[in-house]
Design a protein around this motif. Structure first.
Motif, PDB file in Angstrom:
ATOM      1  N   ALA A 137       0.718  -1.754   0.328  1.00  0.00           N
ATOM      2  CA  ALA A 137       0.012  -0.008  -0.094  1.00  0.00           C
ATOM      3  C   ALA A 137       0.622   1.499   0.158  1.00  0.00           C
ATOM      4  O   ALA A 137       1.202   2.456  -0.510  1.00  0.00           O
ATOM      5  CB  ALA A 137      -0.582   0.059   1.507  1.00  0.00           C
ATOM      6  N   ILE A 138       1.998   1.101   0.885  1.00  0.00           N
ATOM      7  CA  ILE A 138       2.722   2.172   0.520  1.00  0.00           C
ATOM      8  C   ILE A 138       3.791   2.653  -0.343  1.00  0.00           C
ATOM      9  O   ILE A 138       3.701   3.478  -0.768  1.00  0.00           O
ATOM     10  CB  ILE A 138       3.169   2.292   2.394  1.00  0.00           C
ATOM     11  CG1 ILE A 138       2.615   2.382   3.814  1.00  0.00           C
ATOM     12  CG2 ILE A 138       4.880   3.369   2.089  1.00  0.00           C
ATOM     13  CD1 ILE A 138       3.586   2.092   4.611  1.00  0.00           C
ATOM     14  N   ALA A 139       3.846   1.321  -0.509  1.00  0.00           N
ATOM     15  CA  ALA A 139       5.207   1.554  -2.492  1.00  0.00           C
ATOM     16  C   ALA A 139       4.063   2.855  -3.183  1.00  0.00           C
ATOM     17  O   ALA A 139       3.981   3.008  -4.208  1.00  0.00           O
ATOM     18  CB  ALA A 139       5.290   0.400  -3.073  1.00  0.00           C
ATOM     19  N   LEU A 140       2.621   1.997  -3.223  1.00  0.00           N
ATOM     20  CA  LEU A 140       1.436   2.147  -4.170  1.00  0.00           C
ATOM     21  C   LEU A 140       0.880   3.790  -3.786  1.00  0.00           C
ATOM     22  O   LEU A 140       1.317   4.843  -4.873  1.00  0.00           O
ATOM     23  CB  LEU A 140       0.236   1.642  -4.825  1.00  0.00           C
ATOM     24  CG  LEU A 140       0.454   0.537  -5.121  1.00  0.00           C
ATOM     25  CD1 LEU A 140      -0.537  -0.538  -4.078  1.00  0.00           C
ATOM     26  CD2 LEU A 140       0.655   0.598  -6.390  1.00  0.00           C
ATOM     27  N   LYS A 141       1.281   4.009  -2.765  1.00  0.00           N
ATOM     28  CA  LYS A 141       1.047   5.504  -2.570  1.00  0.00           C
ATOM     29  C   LYS A 141       1.708   6.328  -1.094  1.00  0.00           C
ATOM     30  O   LYS A 141       1.387   5.909   0.265  1.00  0.00           O
ATOM     31  CB  LYS A 141      -0.616   6.098  -2.280  1.00  0.00           C
ATOM     32  CG  LYS A 141      -1.166   6.894  -1.921  1.00  0.00           C
ATOM     33  CD  LYS A 141      -2.744   7.636  -1.931  1.00  0.00           C
ATOM     34  CE  LYS A 141      -2.906   8.947  -1.736  1.00  0.00           C
ATOM     35  NZ  LYS A 141      -4.795   8.966  -2.135  1.00  0.00           N
ATOM     36  N   PRO A 142       2.895   5.988  -0.752  1.00  0.00           N
ATOM     37  CA  PRO A 142       3.450   6.534   0.168  1.00  0.00           C
ATOM     38  C   PRO A 142       2.978   7.694   1.324  1.00  0.00           C
ATOM     39  O   PRO A 142       3.299   7.932   2.741  1.00  0.00           O
ATOM     40  CB  PRO A 142       5.372   7.154  -0.433  1.00  0.00           C
ATOM     41  CG  PRO A 142       4.926   7.150  -1.825  1.00  0.00           C
ATOM     42  CD  PRO A 142       3.785   6.464  -2.464  1.00  0.00           C
ATOM     43  N   SER A 143       1.867   8.084   0.791  1.00  0.00           N
ATOM     44  CA  SER A 143       1.334   9.384   0.982  1.00  0.00           C
ATOM     45  C   SER A 143       0.114   8.943   2.194  1.00  0.00           C
ATOM     46  O   SER A 143      -0.236   9.649   2.962  1.00  0.00           O
ATOM     47  CB  SER A 143       0.890  11.090   0.534  1.00  0.00           C
ATOM     48  OG  SER A 143       0.299  10.202  -0.434  1.00  0.00           O
ATOM     49  N   TYR A 144      -0.232   7.461   1.539  1.00  0.00           N
ATOM     50  CA  TYR A 144      -1.403   7.272   1.825  1.00  0.00           C
ATOM     51  C   TYR A 144      -1.032   6.759   4.030  1.00  0.00           C
ATOM     52  O   TYR A 144      -0.700   5.833   4.604  1.00  0.00           O
ATOM     53  CB  TYR A 144      -2.082   5.613   1.492  1.00  0.00           C
ATOM     54  CG  TYR A 144      -3.378   5.046   2.012  1.00  0.00           C
ATOM     55  CD1 TYR A 144      -3.719   5.452   1.938  1.00  0.00           C
ATOM     56  CD2 TYR A 144      -3.080   4.024   2.342  1.00  0.00           C
ATOM     57  CE1 TYR A 144      -5.983   5.675   2.017  1.00  0.00           C
ATOM     58  CE2 TYR A 144      -4.928   3.441   3.276  1.00  0.00           C
ATOM     59  CZ  TYR A 144      -5.743   4.247   2.800  1.00  0.00           C
ATOM     60  OH  TYR A 144      -6.570   3.981   2.786  1.00  0.00           O
ATOM     61  N   VAL A 145      -2.169   7.643   4.647  1.00  0.00           N
ATOM     62  CA  VAL A 145      -1.780   7.608   6.070  1.00  0.00           C
ATOM     63  C   VAL A 145      -2.331   6.111   6.567  1.00  0.00           C
ATOM     64  O   VAL A 145      -1.513   5.729   7.974  1.00  0.00           O
ATOM     65  CB  VAL A 145      -2.277   9.055   6.778  1.00  0.00           C
ATOM     66  CG1 VAL A 145      -2.761   9.016   8.323  1.00  0.00           C
ATOM     67  CG2 VAL A 145      -1.794  10.497   6.154  1.00  0.00           C
ATOM     68  N   PRO A 146      -3.529   6.048   6.208  1.00  0.00           N
ATOM     69  CA  PRO A 146      -3.556   4.634   7.230  1.00  0.00           C
ATOM     70  C   PRO A 146      -2.494   4.256   7.477  1.00  0.00           C
ATOM     71  O   PRO A 146      -2.539   2.226   8.218  1.00  0.00           O
ATOM     72  CB  PRO A 146      -5.127   4.035   6.382  1.00  0.00           C
ATOM     73  CG  PRO A 146      -5.746   5.590   6.040  1.00  0.00           C
ATOM     74  CD  PRO A 146      -4.329   6.329   5.462  1.00  0.00           C
TER      75      PRO A 146
END
Length: 203
Positions: A137-146
């Motif tokens: 998830a973070i690799a796809l969107k490093p700004s994804y806080v959850p």
């Protein structure tokens, strides 16, 4: 109770959805309302082709993710452990269905889907696989806080404060205004306990 669950299992190979009323629908994210089958309950006036145009072809599979969230909700409220485990497996099966048939590496819902997958895996005590899902998830969107918050919380729970802090630092680089990440960072810096990844309810 067990006989009833086994009957359900026979009819629902990986957990066909139980969303059938607006009371079920209102628990789900609003983007679920226009998905296949669920739109029959909401009477969404927007053609599904419009959503496909906006979100991509994988939107046609997104109702399975919504079903997965519903099964997660039902699992969290199950008083019987056997039923709870069965509902969690249904939730995971539906989520994995979306990931299996997704052909768009930029599908906008992927970070949320992987984070939901991680939540369920944590509840199933599959921690290593849950961590991999959060990392995806973070690799796809490093700004994804959850995802960032949950991964840092897991490392704190596991006693690896260095990794927890590193995850938060990297997350704050991409989401510097996140009050949640700043709160977690301050708590970790002061030695306060961070929330564990298994303690939160479905998003």
């Amino acid at each position: 109770m067990l006989a009833g669950i086994l009957t359900i299992a026979t009819n629902q190979s990986y957990g066909d959805g139980m969303v059938s009323t607006m009371a079920d629908v209102v628990r789900l994210p609003k983007y679920c309302w226009g998905t296949q089958l669920i739109r029959n309950i909401t009477n969404d006036p927007v053609p599904i082709s419009k959503y496909v145009e906006i979100y991509g072809k994988s939107y046609m599979h997104l109702h399975h993710f919504c079903w997965g969230l519903d099964f997660e909700y039902r699992a969290m409220r199950s008083l019987n452990q056997v039923e709870r485990n069965f509902r969690l497996s249904q939730a995971l099966g539906n989520i994995d269905y979306v990931l299996t048939y997704n052909r768009d590496p930029h599908f906008v819902f992927l970070p949320e889907i992987y984070t939901a997958r991680a939540r369920i895996l944590f509840m199933q005590q599959e921690n290593s696989e849950a961590v991999r899902a959060l990392q995806q998830a973070i690799a796809l969107k490093p700004s994804y806080v959850p995802a960032v918050s949950r991964l840092s919380g897991y490392y704190k729970f596991a006693g690896d404060n260095a990794k927890a802090m590193q995850v938060l630092k990297e997350g704050l680089l991409h989401s510097p205004n996140s009050s949640l990440l700043k709160k977690r960072f301050a708590a970790l810096s002061s030695g306060a306990d961070a929330q564990t990844p298994t303690a939160s309810k479905p998003d």
